[in-house]
Design an enzyme around this catalytic site. Structure first.
Site, PDB file in Angstrom:
ATOM      1  N   TYR A 131       1.542  -3.958   4.458  1.00 37.39           N
ATOM      2  CA  TYR A 131       1.532  -2.926   3.791  1.00 37.39           C
ATOM      3  C   TYR A 131       2.273  -2.662   2.740  1.00 37.39           C
ATOM      4  O   TYR A 131       2.871  -2.079   1.964  1.00 37.39           O
ATOM      5  CB  TYR A 131       1.796  -2.238   5.120  1.00 37.39           C
ATOM      6  CG  TYR A 131       0.969  -1.605   5.846  1.00 37.39           C
ATOM      7  CD1 TYR A 131      -0.086  -2.459   6.303  1.00 37.39           C
ATOM      8  CD2 TYR A 131       1.419  -1.443   7.520  1.00 37.39           C
ATOM      9  CE1 TYR A 131      -1.165  -2.181   6.915  1.00 37.39           C
ATOM     10  CE2 TYR A 131       0.905  -1.222   8.274  1.00 37.39           C
ATOM     11  CZ  TYR A 131      -0.210  -1.764   7.962  1.00 37.39           C
ATOM     12  OH  TYR A 131      -1.366  -2.293   9.426  1.00 37.39           O
TER      13      TYR A 131
ATOM     14  N   PRO B  91      -6.231   7.056  15.757  1.00 35.91           N
ATOM     15  CA  PRO B  91      -6.393   7.796  16.883  1.00 35.91           C
ATOM     16  C   PRO B  91      -7.466   9.644  16.089  1.00 35.91           C
ATOM     17  O   PRO B  91      -7.247  10.164  17.475  1.00 35.91           O
ATOM     18  CB  PRO B  91      -5.013   8.021  17.690  1.00 35.91           C
ATOM     19  CG  PRO B  91      -4.565   8.432  16.222  1.00 35.91           C
ATOM     20  CD  PRO B  91      -4.650   7.496  15.065  1.00 35.91           C
TER      21      PRO B  91
ATOM     22  N   ASN C 157       2.705  12.710   5.133  1.00 34.65           N
ATOM     23  CA  ASN C 157       2.812  14.256   5.081  1.00 34.65           C
ATOM     24  C   ASN C 157       3.745  14.308   6.294  1.00 34.65           C
ATOM     25  O   ASN C 157       3.543  14.787   7.050  1.00 34.65           O
ATOM     26  CB  ASN C 157       1.448  15.027   5.391  1.00 34.65           C
ATOM     27  CG  ASN C 157       1.584  16.528   5.546  1.00 34.65           C
ATOM     28  OD1 ASN C 157       2.539  17.413   5.384  1.00 34.65           O
ATOM     29  ND2 ASN C 157       1.211  16.871   4.694  1.00 34.65           N
TER      30      ASN C 157
ATOM     31  N   TYR D 192      -5.291   2.882  16.883  1.00 27.69           N
ATOM     32  CA  TYR D 192      -5.842   2.601  15.743  1.00 27.69           C
ATOM     33  C   TYR D 192      -6.230   4.011  14.985  1.00 27.69           C
ATOM     34  O   TYR D 192      -7.395   4.298  16.206  1.00 27.69           O
ATOM     35  CB  TYR D 192      -5.834   2.519  14.454  1.00 27.69           C
ATOM     36  CG  TYR D 192      -6.356   0.853  14.534  1.00 27.69           C
ATOM     37  CD1 TYR D 192      -7.628   1.775  13.738  1.00 27.69           C
ATOM     38  CD2 TYR D 192      -6.199  -0.116  15.020  1.00 27.69           C
ATOM     39  CE1 TYR D 192      -8.029   0.502  13.498  1.00 27.69           C
ATOM     40  CE2 TYR D 192      -7.140  -0.550  14.668  1.00 27.69           C
ATOM     41  CZ  TYR D 192      -8.733  -0.185  13.755  1.00 27.69           C
ATOM     42  OH  TYR D 192      -9.724  -1.664  13.759  1.00 27.69           O
TER      43      TYR D 192
ATOM     44  N   HIS E  69     -11.385 -19.766   6.843  1.00 24.46           N
ATOM     45  CA  HIS E  69     -10.820 -20.640   7.389  1.00 24.46           C
ATOM     46  C   HIS E  69     -11.159 -21.019   8.751  1.00 24.46           C
ATOM     47  O   HIS E  69     -11.308 -19.645   9.479  1.00 24.46           O
ATOM     48  CB  HIS E  69      -9.622 -20.875   7.032  1.00 24.46           C
ATOM     49  CG  HIS E  69      -8.417 -21.509   7.304  1.00 24.46           C
ATOM     50  ND1 HIS E  69      -8.895 -22.437   6.375  1.00 24.46           N
ATOM     51  CD2 HIS E  69      -7.365 -21.976   8.019  1.00 24.46           C
ATOM     52  CE1 HIS E  69      -7.963 -23.523   7.023  1.00 24.46           C
ATOM     53  NE2 HIS E  69      -7.294 -23.378   7.984  1.00 24.46           N
TER      54      HIS E  69
ATOM     55  N   ILE F 167       3.688  14.597  10.347  1.00 24.33           N
ATOM     56  CA  ILE F 167       4.325  13.821  10.771  1.00 24.33           C
ATOM     57  C   ILE F 167       4.970  14.272  12.230  1.00 24.33           C
ATOM     58  O   ILE F 167       5.335  14.127  13.069  1.00 24.33           O
ATOM     59  CB  ILE F 167       5.745  13.375  10.166  1.00 24.33           C
ATOM     60  CG1 ILE F 167       5.107  11.910   9.052  1.00 24.33           C
ATOM     61  CG2 ILE F 167       6.482  12.181  11.094  1.00 24.33           C
ATOM     62  CD1 ILE F 167       5.416  11.334   8.121  1.00 24.33           C
TER      63      ILE F 167
END
Length: 328
Positions: free
Chosen positions: A60, A223, A278, A221, A145, A282
């Site tokens: 991130y 959600p 935001n 994630y 890989h 939040i």
């Protein structure tokens, strides 16, 4: 589970004896478009609001900001380190066993913390090891890989034994890939969690049941659906937050559809990590402890399942360990 959840205490146990807060703040923001300092400000605000769980990753490119925010809120007395639950992730270019600990140490160095609470294999697919996170050849094809998930897992177990991480988990693993680890000869530490997409349009009933049987917590994630970033999001999926069922339940409780969607997962023991930079969102995403859904409402939301992913990762669908070809 529903009745006893509060803003101050909404942790659920992990199989290794640790506890994970049922709501966390996702911290991914497109590095190209997110102003510097945004993650720092938002994590500080989130701690003030009551968030104690933060979901981050080396890829991130903002772990230094997240760590600074956590350390500043510890320094000013708002929280102690043990109040905070931080999840970091092992990226696809660091799967070879000898690269696992250095990758975790990079995260710890960026955070300037002594340990992370949870460290997870971000994806079951290995990419060509090296400095470049997204290695591509001259034709623009991703360079993969050979993946040995068991060898990678053993290197993670050594990191836990060394005290660098409290709990170990995975992300985007299907049932077969989970079983590979669970059935590994000499397994020392079981995966405590599997972070996967989970929301009212993709409720994951079969994977959820399998994980429950194996004492693995699902961390969901997307959600409340997903950003509409066409580079990695399936835009054929309709905007979930406009769903009539969620709208009508929201009206009843004077809550937004996002709050209803979050409450749905939390109430069935699924951890949610909505990402927002935001401040208003939040705040509102955390306001899910002053109402609870009835059994009928839970079933009505469960019935919205379309079995359609927002996050398909089709650019890697030719990887031998691409997880989403299997039913679950």
């Amino acid at each position: 589970i529903a009745m006893s959840l509060t803003a101050e205490n909404h942790c659920v146990p992990l199989s290794d004896g640790s506890r994970i807060p049922l709501i966390g703040l996702g911290t991914y923001g497109d590095p190209a478009t997110t102003p510097k300092g945004t993650a720092y400000d938002c994590v500080k605000l989130a701690i003030d609001i009551g968030y104690r769980h933060f979901d981050g990753a080396l890829v991130y490119f903002n772990e230094h900001e997240v760590g600074q925010a956590i350390r500043d809120k510890i320094a000013d007395g708002t929280v102690k380190r043990e109040d905070i639950f931080y999840c970091g992730k092992l990226w696809c270019t660091f799967h070879p066993p000898e690269m696992v600990r250095p990758a975790l140490e990079r995260t710890l160095k960026a955070l300037k913390l002594d340990y992370v609470d949870l460290y997870i294999i971000e994806l079951p697919m290995a990419f060509k090891p090296g400095k470049i996170f997204y290695p591509i050849d001259e034709n623009g094809k991703y360079i993969y890989h050979h993946t040995d998930l068991c060898a990678t897992w053993e290197a993670l177990e050594a990191c836990k034994d060394a005290g660098l991480v409290k709990s170990l988990g995975v992300s985007n693993f299907n049932k077969r890939q989970l079983e590979l680890l669970l059935n590994k000869p000499g397994l020392k530490h079981k995966p405590v969690s599997n972070q996967v997409e989970c929301n009212p349009y993709f409720t994951q009933p079969k994977l959820l049941e399998f994980c429950r049987q194996n004492n693995i917590v699902i961390v969901g994630y997307c959600p409340i659906g997903s950003s509409r970033d066409a580079s990695w999001v399936n835009l054929k999926s309709p905007p979930m937050l406009e769903d009539e069922v969620l709208v009508s339940i929201g009206k009843k409780y004077n809550k937004s559809t996002a709050q209803v969607a979050l409450r749905f997962n939390v109430q069935r023991g699924v951890v949610v990590i909505p990402k927002s930079f935001n401040p208003d969102r939040i705040r509102s995403n955390f306001q899910i402890f002053d109402f609870s859904l009835t059994e009928e409402e839970m079933q009505a939301i469960e019935a919205l399942n379309k079995n359609v992913r927002f996050v398909e990762l089709l650019m890697w669908s030719d990887h031998p360990e691409y997880p989403f070809h299997d039913e679950y």
